[in-house]
Design a protein around this motif. Structure first.
Motif, PDB file in Angstrom:
ATOM      1  N   LYS A 189    -101.396  39.435  36.178  1.00  0.00           N
ATOM      2  CA  LYS A 189    -101.185  40.672  35.407  1.00  0.00           C
ATOM      3  C   LYS A 189     -99.751  41.162  35.558  1.00  0.00           C
ATOM      4  CE  LYS A 189    -105.932  42.455  35.680  1.00  0.00           C
ATOM      5  NZ  LYS A 189    -106.753  43.536  36.278  1.00  0.00           N
ATOM      6  N   ARG A 190     -99.232  41.043  36.774  1.00  0.00           N
ATOM      7  CA  ARG A 190     -97.879  41.539  37.036  1.00  0.00           C
ATOM      8  C   ARG A 190     -96.854  40.872  36.131  1.00  0.00           C
ATOM      9  NH1 ARG A 190     -96.927  43.087  42.108  1.00  0.00           N
ATOM     10  NH2 ARG A 190     -97.941  41.252  42.955  1.00  0.00           N
ATOM     11  N   VAL A 191     -97.028  39.567  35.871  1.00  0.00           N
ATOM     12  CA  VAL A 191     -96.045  38.880  35.027  1.00  0.00           C
ATOM     13  C   VAL A 191     -96.459  38.889  33.552  1.00  0.00           C
ATOM     14  CG1 VAL A 191     -95.019  37.494  36.853  1.00  0.00           C
ATOM     15  CG2 VAL A 191     -97.009  36.608  35.641  1.00  0.00           C
ATOM     16  N   ASN A 192     -97.398  39.744  33.246  1.00  0.00           N
ATOM     17  CA  ASN A 192     -97.797  39.988  31.853  1.00  0.00           C
ATOM     18  C   ASN A 192     -98.411  38.791  31.143  1.00  0.00           C
ATOM     19  OD1 ASN A 192     -96.926  42.597  32.117  1.00  0.00           O
ATOM     20  ND2 ASN A 192     -94.921  42.226  31.166  1.00  0.00           N
ATOM     21  N   ILE A 193     -99.065  37.956  31.875  1.00  0.00           N
ATOM     22  CA  ILE A 193     -99.819  36.870  31.241  1.00  0.00           C
ATOM     23  C   ILE A 193    -101.149  37.463  30.763  1.00  0.00           C
ATOM     24  CG2 ILE A 193    -100.982  34.655  31.597  1.00  0.00           C
ATOM     25  CD1 ILE A 193     -98.957  34.209  33.950  1.00  0.00           C
TER      26      ILE A 193
HETATM   27  C1  LIG Z   1     -94.568  43.418  31.769  1.00  0.00           C
HETATM   28  O1  LIG Z   1     -94.754  44.407  30.825  1.00  0.00           O
HETATM   29  C2  LIG Z   1     -94.367  45.699  31.260  1.00  0.00           C
HETATM   30  C3  LIG Z   1     -94.776  46.697  30.208  1.00  0.00           C
HETATM   31  O2  LIG Z   1     -94.519  46.211  28.938  1.00  0.00           O
HETATM   32  C4  LIG Z   1     -92.862  45.716  31.528  1.00  0.00           C
HETATM   33  O3  LIG Z   1     -92.462  46.957  31.989  1.00  0.00           O
HETATM   34  C5  LIG Z   1     -92.551  44.643  32.557  1.00  0.00           C
HETATM   35  O4  LIG Z   1     -91.158  44.544  32.751  1.00  0.00           O
HETATM   36  C6  LIG Z   1     -93.099  43.295  32.152  1.00  0.00           C
HETATM   37  N1  LIG Z   1     -92.938  42.360  33.229  1.00  0.00           N
HETATM   38  C7  LIG Z   1     -92.484  41.139  33.058  1.00  0.00           C
HETATM   39  C8  LIG Z   1     -92.381  40.298  34.265  1.00  0.00           C
HETATM   40  O5  LIG Z   1     -92.164  40.705  31.964  1.00  0.00           O
END
Ligand SMILES: *[C@@H]1O[C@H](CO)[C@@H](O)[C@H](O)[C@H]1NC(C)=O
Ligand SMILES: *[C@@H]1O[C@H](CO)[C@@H](O)[C@H](O)[C@H]1NC(C)=O
Length: 438
Positions: A189-193
Motif C-alpha cells: 500500500k505504501r508504494v501505491n500498488i
Molecule cells: C502514493 O500516493 C500518495 C497519494 O497519492 C502520494 O502522496 C505518495 O507520494 C505516493 N507514493 C509513492 C511511493 O508513489
C-alpha cells in the motif's frame, strides 16, 4: 474449481478416446470387409463367380447354397450386375483402407507428439528466410492465450476490478503467516500498488484482509485440494499454489506470484521485461550464481581431457516470479503441480527442474522462455545480509523488493528492511547475523 478443471481433463480424455474408438471402429470395418472378401472371393473379385469347384467348395463352406447352383448364375445380366456391385464395393473398400491408413498415421504421429508440433508450427505462421548475419533472433515472447472466462466467472469479476493492464500480484496466505502478511500488504500500500490480491486459504485470513481493505479472494469450498491450504505444511501449500495460479493464467492475466515474506519498496511492474514466459528472482548471490556460469570439473586421471565444462545456475526462487499467460507457462504449472501431487518433493526444486532440464531419451523437456531478474533490484536476503549491507555503493540503491527467503527469523528481518530502506535507519540491519544460527 478443481472439480471443473478435472472435468475438463476428463472431457479431453473422453474426446481423445472417442477419436481413438473411431479409429478402432474404422480399422475393424476395414478388416472385416477384407475378411469377407478374402473369404468369399479367394481368387480376387473377378474370378470369384462360382464356376470353379474350388470356389464352390468355399461357398458351400460358407453355408451359402443359393450360389452353388451354376444354372441360376449363368445369366450374363446378373453376372454384370454382380460385377459392377463388386467394383463399387471394392472401391469403397479401397477408400476405407485409405482412411484407415491416414488415421493410423495420425495416431502414430499423435503418439510421437509430432501432431502437436505440426499444429504449433502452423500456429506460428509462415516460414521465413533467416536474414543477414547477426540480425536473427529466436522467438522468446510467446503469444498469450485467449482468455477463457468460463473457467471462473467469479474470479473474472474480481480481476476486472483489481488488475492493471491485465496484471496483478497474487499471494496465498493462511493464518500461520498473518503477521508477515500484514507487513507485506502495508508496504504494498505504501508504494501505491493497487493490483494485488490475497488468496485466503482460511476464514481468518479472509476476514483479516477485508478489515484491512486488502483485496481478497477465497476459493469455492468445493475442492478437496483446499483442505491442504488449511492444514497442510509449506510444501503442500506450494503445490496448491501452482494449481490456483493456473486459473489466473487461463483467464488471460499475467501474475506476479509473491510469497508473503517479501517487502515491497517500489512497484515491481515498472521493472519487468515481459519478454519471457517466466521472469524470476534468483537464489543466487553474485553475477555467476545468479546468471549462470561455466563450472569446470577437474578429473586429473583423464589426463589431456581432465577438464569437463558444466553449466550451472542457482535456482530460480519459486516464491517470487512473474509468469505470462502463455501455453508454455501453463504447461509449466501443470507439470509442477502434477509432480508435486505424486512426489514428496520441494516445489522449488521441481519448478527449476521442469524449467531447465532439456529433452532427452524418455523425457520431454519444457520449452519455456526464462529471464533472471536483477539480483540487486529483486533481492534475496542472502544478497542483502552478506553483501549489500556491507557495501557502501550497493546499500545506497533501493531495491524493488527484498525477499527474506534465506532466513528463518523472517518477521524481524522484514521489519528491519523497512526500517533501513523506508525509515532510513542506517544501523537497522546491523544486529542480524549473516546466516541463521539454526
Ligand atoms: C502514493 O500516493 C500518495 C497519494 O497519492 C502520494 O502522496 C505518495 O507520494 C505516493 N507514493 C509513492 C511511493 O508513489
Ligand atoms: C556483475 O555484472 C555487472 C553487469 O554485467 C557488472 O557491472 C558488475 O561489475 C559485475 N560484478 C562483479 C562483482 O563482477
Amino acid at each position: 474449481m478443481i472439480g471443473r478443471r478435472e472435468g475438463a481433463l476428463m472431457r479431453n480424455n473422453s474426446s481423445h478416446s472417442q477419436w481413438k474408438s473411431k479409429v478402432v471402429t474404422a480399422v475393424a470395418i476395414g478388416v472385416l470387409i477384407g475378411c469377407i472378401f478374402a473369404f468369399l472371393f479367394p481368387n480376387g473379385f473377378f474370378y470369384s463367380v462360382p464356376t470353379s469347384t474350388s470356389s464352390n467348395r468355399h461357398l458351400s463352406l460358407a453355408g451359402s447354397k443359393t450360389q452353388e447352383n451354376p444354372a441360376e448364375c449363368e445369366s450374363s445380366d446378373r453376372l454384370n450386375m454382380l460385377k459392377s456391385e463388386l467394383v463399387a464395393v471394392s472401391d469403397k473398400n479401397a477408400e476405407l483402407k485409405k482412411q484407415v491408413k491416414e488415421l493410423t498415421e495420425r495416431l502414430r504421429f499423435a503418439e510421437q507428439g509430432k501432431d502437436q508440433a505440426q499444429k504449433q508450427f502452423l500456429a506460428l505462421g509462415k516460414q521465413q528466410k533467416a536474414g543477414p548475419f547477426g540480425t536473427v533472433k529466436g522467438l522468446r515472447t510467446n503469444p498469450t492465450v485467449v482468455p477463457d472466462e468460463s473457467v471462473n466467472p467469479r474470479l473474472v469479476k474480481l480481476l476486472e476490478k483489481i488488475a492493471v493492464r491485465q496484471e496483478l500480484i497474487v499471494a496465498l496466505a493462511n493464518r500461520n503467516v498473518k503477521e508477515m502478511l500484514e507487513v507485506w500488504f502495508t508496504n504494498i500500500k505504501r508504494v501505491n500498488i493497487t493490483n494485488y490480491l490475497v488468496v485466503a486459504l482460511d476464514d481468518e485470513i479472509e476476514q483479516f484482509c477485508q478489515s484491512n481493505q486488502v483485496p481478497v479472494y477465497k476459493r469455492d469450498p468445493d475442492a478437496a485440494v483446499d483442505n491442504i491450504g488449511k492444514t497442510g505444511g509449506n510444501h503442500k501449500v506450494s503445490g496448491l499454489k501452482f494449481r490456483i495460479l493456473r486459473e489466473f493464467l487461463q483467464l488471460g492475466y499475467g501474475v506476479l506470484l509473491s510469497d508473503v515474506d517479501i517487502v515491497y519498496l517500489q512497484n515491481p511492474f515498472d521493472h519487468l521485461y515481459r519478454d519471457s514466459d517466466v521472469e524470476s528472482m534468483s537464489d543466487g548471490h553474485d553475477n555467476r550464481t545468479a546468471y549462470g556460469f561455466n563450472d569446470v570439473f577437474d578429473e586429473p586421471a583423464m589426463g589431456w581431457a581432465r577438464y569437463a565444462h558444466t553449466m550451472r545456475i542457482w535456482v530460480y526462487n519459486s516464491g517470487f516470479f512473474y509468469i505470462r499467460p502463455t501455453i508454455p507457462s501453463i504447461e509449466l504449472l501443470d507439470r509442477v503441480a502434477t509432480r508435486l501431487s505424486k512426489e514428496d518433493a520441494w516445489d522449488q526444486a521441481v519448478f527449476n527442474e521442469e524449467l531447465f532440464f532439456p529433452s532427452h531419451p524418455g523425457y520431454e523437456g519444457l520449452h519455456a522462455a526464462k529471464r533472471t531478474m536483477d539480483m540487486y533490484m529483486f533481492m534475496n536476503s542472502k544478497v542483502l545480509f552478506k553483501t549489500v549491507r556491507n557495501d557502501e555503493k550497493l546499500n545506497k540503491l533501493k531495491p524493488v523488493i527484498v525477499h527474506v527467503n534465506y532466513h528463518p527469523d523472517k518477521l524481524p528481518r522484514m521489519k528491519a528492511v523497512v526500517e533501513f530502506y523506508v525509515n532510513g535507519k542506517q544501523d537497522a540491519l546491523k544486529a542480524f547475523p549473516e546466516g541463521s544460527n539454526w
